[in-house]
Write an enzyme that holds these catalytic residues in place. Structure first.
Site, short mmCIF file in Angstrom:
data_model
loop_
_atom_site.label_atom_id
_atom_site.label_comp_id
_atom_site.label_asym_id
_atom_site.label_seq_id
_atom_site.Cartn_x
_atom_site.Cartn_y
_atom_site.Cartn_z
N THR A 12 0.45 -1.17 0.30
CA THR A 12 0.16 -0.25 -0.05
C THR A 12 0.62 1.80 -0.10
OG1 THR A 12 -0.36 0.28 2.62
CG2 THR A 12 -1.88 -1.21 1.25
N ARG B 59 -7.37 -7.21 4.13
CA ARG B 59 -6.33 -7.04 3.06
C ARG B 59 -6.81 -7.26 1.78
NH1 ARG B 59 -1.51 -4.24 4.73
NH2 ARG B 59 -3.56 -2.60 4.59
N LYS C 93 8.96 -3.84 12.44
CA LYS C 93 8.91 -5.91 12.26
C LYS C 93 9.54 -6.14 12.16
CE LYS C 93 5.13 -3.58 8.89
NZ LYS C 93 5.66 -1.83 8.96
N1 PM9 Z 1 3.49 -2.76 7.14
C1 PM9 Z 1 1.71 -3.59 8.47
O1 PM9 Z 1 0.71 -4.09 9.12
C2 PM9 Z 1 2.27 -1.21 8.49
C3 PM9 Z 1 0.85 -0.42 7.52
S1 PM9 Z 1 -0.25 -0.82 6.59
C4 PM9 Z 1 -0.85 -2.15 7.89
O2 PM9 Z 1 2.17 -4.75 7.47
C5 PM9 Z 1 5.87 -3.24 4.00
C6 PM9 Z 1 6.48 -4.26 3.50
C7 PM9 Z 1 5.51 -2.78 5.13
C8 PM9 Z 1 5.17 -1.74 5.30
C9 PM9 Z 1 3.83 -1.72 6.11
C10 PM9 Z 1 6.06 -0.60 5.55
C11 PM9 Z 1 5.98 0.83 5.24
C12 PM9 Z 1 6.26 -0.68 4.12
N2 PM9 Z 1 6.36 -2.21 3.66
O3 PM9 Z 1 4.05 1.31 8.15
O4 PM9 Z 1 5.58 2.88 7.31
O5 PM9 Z 1 4.30 -4.41 5.62
O6 PM9 Z 1 7.24 1.64 9.19
O7 PM9 Z 1 6.36 0.80 6.85
C13 PM9 Z 1 2.11 -2.42 8.17
P1 PM9 Z 1 5.58 1.55 7.99
#
Ligand code: PM9
Length: 461
Positions: A129, A386, A262
């Site tokens: 996203t 999702r 993560k």
């Molecule tokens: N991922 C997740 O819950 C948090 C935001 S969307 C609900 O999976 C990838 C592969 C991610 C991701 C965030 C980001 C963005 C980039 N790449 O949330 O800005 O899974 O730290 O990272 C979420 P940030």
């Protein structure tokens, strides 16, 4: 006496502190989800029993990470904590230059602004996203080049995150390599269900992109989980450590964006890393505009210290075995109840196939959004949509209709117990039992960007 047929694993840690949870009644949960517009993002976390919304920033930090907090250097410029983080990234991931950011999307913003020009094409192994939005805001068009198997919830390909090199080759032929600033490769592809990329595929991609002078940018948010799957599934890697595998993965790429919230086991933080000095110089300048000086990039010194420790802990083989092992345990429980889930079971959560769960609903009736709301009402377990809501709209305003319409049960790291996993699976089974009586939703408020965070819904009569 019963004979021993297997030896179980257990978590390689014990608990020193606990957070108490509020238990709610079904009536209270019904009111809470209505007030939240049937969007689990809009619930108050106090009203949630087991929070599987995301594994982002929801991890338990270790005693070593908390100790590192106390040694954070909060100087505005030249903080020692920055140099510790830089050194850790260089040592364990192998990238040369590092720009810290407050989280992953800030790194995506800076990188997209530097590398993408209007009219460019950005191939990637399935969209994410925030990543795609920043590519689009920078004037690029994302093109999905993941293998077809990734779009089929039942296909058991062991590396569903792989890039389809034939699809990529066609893109290069059609647009020319000059229009492709980089290929964005995510490890353990989130939207496909936490599915890994193989080392063989990365090597092949490296050879192809080298020939055409195209960079590879690595979304390394869940790289250690990907490395665990390579260790378990790819020939020649059985005896290599997660640490060795991660370093090798990174070596086939030119730079990375990372949400440290993560894999790296912290509550906030991220970075951009790159091997090219010119790109680094620009990034180090741009970060000042959006985040803060290049030696803290929107983070406190203590956050950078905790990320550095978290990176090392994430590369421990026992940690990953327990982390992915817990996800597997939940997935196997769900399969025992015949719940349709994405296979193979992924690294950071269980992804339930909402189209198969609620076949009476069309995608415009938001099956995954509906299912997430019903699960919350049943037990206070919070999951995330999702599917079509997350996919959003194309720049021309049309809805994207993703093949995968999923509910993600995301497992935070080192937070919940096996008993929690049992409660979660039983709640999914209870909702599955009454699935035929479930009606869909209609969207009554839609924000312009990343609508899944704030959209509101009402129940269809
Ligand atoms: N991922 C997740 O819950 C948090 C935001 S969307 C609900 O999976 C990838 C592969 C991610 C991701 C965030 C980001 C963005 C980039 N790449 O949330 O800005 O899974 O730290 O990272 C979420 P940030």
């Amino acid at each position: 006496m019963k004979a021993i047929t297997k030896r179980s694993w257990a978590e390689p840690y014990k608990m020193k502190m606990v957070e108490l949870l509020k238990m709610t009644t079904r009536q209270q949960r019904l009111k809470a989800i209505k007030d939240a517009g049937f969007n689990t993002f809009l619930l108050n976390s106090e009203d949630v029993y087991i929070d599987l919304l995301t594994d982002s920033g929801t991890n338990s930090m270790s005693d070593r990470q908390w100790s590192a907090f106390m040694t954070g250097d909060e100087a505005y410029a030249g903080s020692k904590s920055y140099f510790i983080l830089e050194e850790t990234i260089q040592k364990y991931y192998g990238y040369k230059y590092v720009v810290p950011t407050h989280q992953g999307r800030a790194a995506e913003n800076i990188l997209s602004q530097i590398l993408i020009k209007k009219g460019d094409i950005v191939p990637g192994n399935m969209y994410f996203t925030t990543t795609r939005l920043h590519q689009e805001l920078a004037g690029g068009t994302f093109v999905d080049v993941i293998i077809d198997e990734a779009h089929d919830p039942l296909n058991e390909h062991p590396f569903k995150g792989n890039v389809d090199i034939v699809k990529l080759e066609k893109l290069v032929k059609k647009h020319g390599a000059k229009k492709i600033p980089y290929v964005c490769v995510a490890t353990n592809v989130n939207m496909a269900g936490g599915q890994p990329v193989s080392m063989a595929n990365l090597k092949e991609l490296r050879a192809f992109t080298k020939k055409h002078g195209i960079r590879i940018i690595h979304d390394m948010t869940r790289v250690a989980e990907n490395a665990y799957f390579i260790q378990q599934r790819e020939k020649g890697y059985e005896k290599k450590s997660i640490q060795q595998i991660v370093k090798e993965i990174c070596s086939y790429t030119d730079g990375a964006t990372m949400s440290a919230k993560k894999d790296a086991l912290v509550n906030i933080g991220g970075f951009m890393a790159i091997n090219d000095w010119d790109v680094f110089e620009e990034a180090r300048n741009l970060v000042v505009v959006y985040e803060g000086l290049h030696t803290y990039g929107g983070l406190a010194g203590r956050d950078m210290e905790a990320i550095a420790v978290g990176i090392v802990e994430s590369l421990d083989d026992n940690h990953q075995r327990a982390r992915v092992g817990q996800v597997l345990y939940l997935g196997q429980k769900m399969l025992e109840y015949n719940i349709p889930i994405v296979k193979p079971i992924g690294g950071h959560g269980i992804f339930v196939d909402a189209k198969a769960f609620l076949p009476q609903l069309s995608q415009d009736q938001f099956p995954a959004q509906t299912l997430a709301a019903e699960l919350y009402i049943d037990s206070g377990v919070r999951t995330m949509e999702r599917g079509i809501v997350s996919a959003g709209r194309k720049p021309n305003g049309e809805n994207y209709y993703p093949k995968l319409e999923l509910v993600r049960f995301t497992i935070p790291r080192r937070v919940y117990t096996q008993a929690h996993m049992d409660v979660i699976a039983e709640s999914a089974a209870a909702v599955y039992d009454k699935r035929k009586s479930i009606k869909g939703l209609k969207m009554v408020y839609e924000p312009k960007y990343l609508r899944f965070f704030q959209a509101r819904f009402e129940r269809l009569k």
